[in-house]
Design a protein around this motif. Structure first.
Motif, mmCIF file in Angstrom:
data_model
loop_
_atom_site.group_PDB
_atom_site.id
_atom_site.type_symbol
_atom_site.label_atom_id
_atom_site.label_comp_id
_atom_site.label_asym_id
_atom_site.label_seq_id
_atom_site.Cartn_x
_atom_site.Cartn_y
_atom_site.Cartn_z
ATOM 1 N N ARG A 1 38.993 42.263 31.560
ATOM 2 C CA ARG A 1 37.696 41.594 31.389
ATOM 3 C C ARG A 1 37.314 40.819 32.645
ATOM 4 N N LYS A 2 38.307 40.151 33.252
ATOM 5 C CA LYS A 2 38.018 39.388 34.477
ATOM 6 C C LYS A 2 37.659 40.323 35.632
ATOM 7 N N PHE A 3 38.358 41.461 35.723
ATOM 8 C CA PHE A 3 38.024 42.429 36.766
ATOM 9 C C PHE A 3 36.616 42.990 36.557
ATOM 10 N N SER A 4 36.258 43.255 35.314
ATOM 11 C CA SER A 4 34.921 43.771 35.025
ATOM 12 C C SER A 4 33.859 42.745 35.416
ATOM 13 N N ALA A 5 34.114 41.477 35.112
ATOM 14 C CA ALA A 5 33.173 40.422 35.496
ATOM 15 C C ALA A 5 33.055 40.343 37.015
ATOM 16 N N LEU A 6 34.181 40.472 37.714
ATOM 17 C CA LEU A 6 34.161 40.432 39.178
ATOM 18 C C LEU A 6 33.387 41.627 39.736
ATOM 19 N N GLU A 7 33.588 42.812 39.161
ATOM 20 C CA GLU A 7 32.848 43.999 39.604
ATOM 21 C C GLU A 7 31.349 43.812 39.397
ATOM 22 N N THR A 8 30.968 43.252 38.249
ATOM 23 C CA THR A 8 29.553 43.009 37.962
ATOM 24 C C THR A 8 28.965 42.043 38.989
ATOM 25 N N PHE A 9 29.702 40.992 39.292
ATOM 26 C CA PHE A 9 29.244 40.011 40.288
ATOM 27 C C PHE A 9 29.080 40.665 41.658
ATOM 28 N N LEU A 10 30.083 41.454 42.066
ATOM 29 C CA LEU A 10 30.005 42.095 43.377
ATOM 30 C C LEU A 10 28.853 43.101 43.434
ATOM 31 N N ASN B 1 42.700 49.930 37.522
ATOM 32 C CA ASN B 1 43.208 51.175 36.941
ATOM 33 C C ASN B 1 44.657 51.047 36.515
ATOM 34 N N TYR B 2 45.451 50.324 37.302
ATOM 35 C CA TYR B 2 46.850 50.082 36.933
ATOM 36 C C TYR B 2 46.906 49.345 35.592
ATOM 37 N N PHE B 3 46.107 48.287 35.451
ATOM 38 C CA PHE B 3 46.096 47.531 34.206
ATOM 39 C C PHE B 3 45.576 48.384 33.041
ATOM 40 N N LEU B 4 44.612 49.261 33.308
ATOM 41 C CA LEU B 4 44.124 50.169 32.264
ATOM 42 C C LEU B 4 45.231 51.115 31.793
ATOM 43 N N GLN B 5 46.044 51.604 32.731
ATOM 44 C CA GLN B 5 47.161 52.490 32.371
ATOM 45 C C GLN B 5 48.186 51.756 31.515
ATOM 46 N N VAL B 6 48.525 50.531 31.908
ATOM 47 C CA VAL B 6 49.491 49.742 31.142
ATOM 48 C C VAL B 6 48.938 49.442 29.747
ATOM 49 N N THR B 7 47.637 49.148 29.672
ATOM 50 C CA THR B 7 46.994 48.891 28.381
ATOM 51 C C THR B 7 47.097 50.113 27.481
ATOM 52 N N GLU B 8 46.842 51.284 28.045
ATOM 53 C CA GLU B 8 46.900 52.517 27.259
ATOM 54 C C GLU B 8 48.327 52.790 26.762
ATOM 55 N N LYS B 9 49.330 52.547 27.627
ATOM 56 C CA LYS B 9 50.733 52.710 27.202
ATOM 57 C C LYS B 9 51.050 51.793 26.025
ATOM 58 N N GLU C 1 43.390 38.163 48.030
ATOM 59 C CA GLU C 1 43.441 39.627 48.018
ATOM 60 C C GLU C 1 44.291 40.098 46.854
ATOM 61 N N THR C 2 43.763 41.057 46.132
ATOM 62 C CA THR C 2 44.475 41.602 44.986
ATOM 63 C C THR C 2 45.342 42.747 45.463
ATOM 64 N N ASP C 3 46.551 42.781 44.987
ATOM 65 C CA ASP C 3 47.513 43.767 45.450
ATOM 66 C C ASP C 3 48.201 44.390 44.242
ATOM 67 N N LEU C 4 48.544 45.657 44.348
ATOM 68 C CA LEU C 4 49.194 46.349 43.240
ATOM 69 C C LEU C 4 50.571 45.767 42.938
ATOM 70 N N SER C 5 51.293 45.354 43.975
ATOM 71 C CA SER C 5 52.619 44.767 43.725
ATOM 72 C C SER C 5 52.492 43.448 42.972
ATOM 73 N N GLY D 1 37.910 49.201 46.715
ATOM 74 C CA GLY D 1 38.884 50.230 46.367
ATOM 75 C C GLY D 1 40.175 49.627 45.849
ATOM 76 N N ARG D 2 40.600 48.536 46.470
ATOM 77 C CA ARG D 2 41.820 47.858 46.012
ATOM 78 C C ARG D 2 41.635 47.246 44.635
ATOM 79 N N LEU D 3 40.450 46.645 44.410
ATOM 80 C CA LEU D 3 40.178 46.073 43.093
ATOM 81 C C LEU D 3 40.210 47.152 42.023
ATOM 82 N N ARG D 4 39.600 48.279 42.334
ATOM 83 C CA ARG D 4 39.573 49.381 41.363
ATOM 84 C C ARG D 4 40.990 49.914 41.115
ATOM 85 N N GLU D 5 41.804 49.994 42.162
ATOM 86 C CA GLU D 5 43.186 50.481 42.020
ATOM 87 C C GLU D 5 43.992 49.573 41.086
ATOM 88 N N VAL D 6 43.843 48.274 41.266
ATOM 89 C CA VAL D 6 44.570 47.322 40.422
ATOM 90 C C VAL D 6 44.038 47.368 38.990
#
Length: 184
Positions: free
Chosen positions: A88-97, A10-18, A112-116, A3-8
């Motif tokens: 891309r790195k998060f997607s690779a990590l999700e695929t691995f997990l 998603n944050y990067f996806l939002q910044v990318t879209e902006k 641990e990945t954190d939003l801050s 859940g934390r990985l997905r939250e982070v």
């Protein structure tokens, strides 16, 4: 953990879209050079086609608009490149997990990945040069910028009963941290 990985992510996806939206609006070509001379910032426009260098006057609204557009475009390109690499790195990590654990949440990730931490990564991309930083709208604000913006928006001269002067925020934060230390 997932859940934390997905939250982070998603944050990067939002910044990318902006950044993408900002780049679509800003179709300016050329390069901005920022120089500081005798404590004053100077902006120069370099046209890639004609290879000429032109001074951008701060008194001319069109020149300053061009300088802002060029600075914002450069910033958005940097942010976009960085966030796409991270995604891309998060997607690779999700695929691995997914292959290893089937997303059971039992996976242990070394750091641990954190939003801050993600926000701090975006802040690192923001230009350090004050002359260039004054021209852009950053995707993430520093604490001081956020407080300043909030103060301008609300126009309140008191924060928790303390008049806002030059050291009021530091005093407030020091008092809060002292209380936290005493309580623990």
């Amino acid at each position: 953990m997932y859940g934390r990985l997905r939250e982070v992510k998603n944050y990067f996806l939002q910044v990318t879209e902006k950044a993408r939206c900002s780049l679509k609006k800003n179709g300016v070509e050329g390069h901005l050079r920022v120089c500081v001379s005798y404590g004053t910032s100077q902006y120069w426009f370099e046209d890639k086609v004609s290879n000429e260098l032109r001074y951008l006057s701060k008194r001319n609204a069109k020149d300053m608009k061009l300088a802002r557009q060029l600075a914002q475009r450069d910033y958005d390109r940097k942010v976009l490149a960085f966030t796409q690499k991270v995604i891309r790195k998060f997607s690779a990590l999700e695929t691995f997990l997914e292959k290893e654990n089937g997303f059971t949440g039992e996976a242990s990730v070394a750091a641990e990945t954190d939003l801050s931490m993600a926000r701090e990564m975006i802040l690192e991309i923001t230009p350090k040069c004050q002359a260039r930083r004054a021209l852009i709208c950053p995707h993430e604000l520093t604490t001081e910028e956020y407080v300043s913006q909030w103060y301008k928006l609300h126009g309140v001269s008191f924060l928790c009963g303390i008049p806002l002067d030059t050291g009021a925020l530091e005093k407030l934060l020091k008092n809060i941290s002292n209380c936290a230390i005493i309580d623990s």
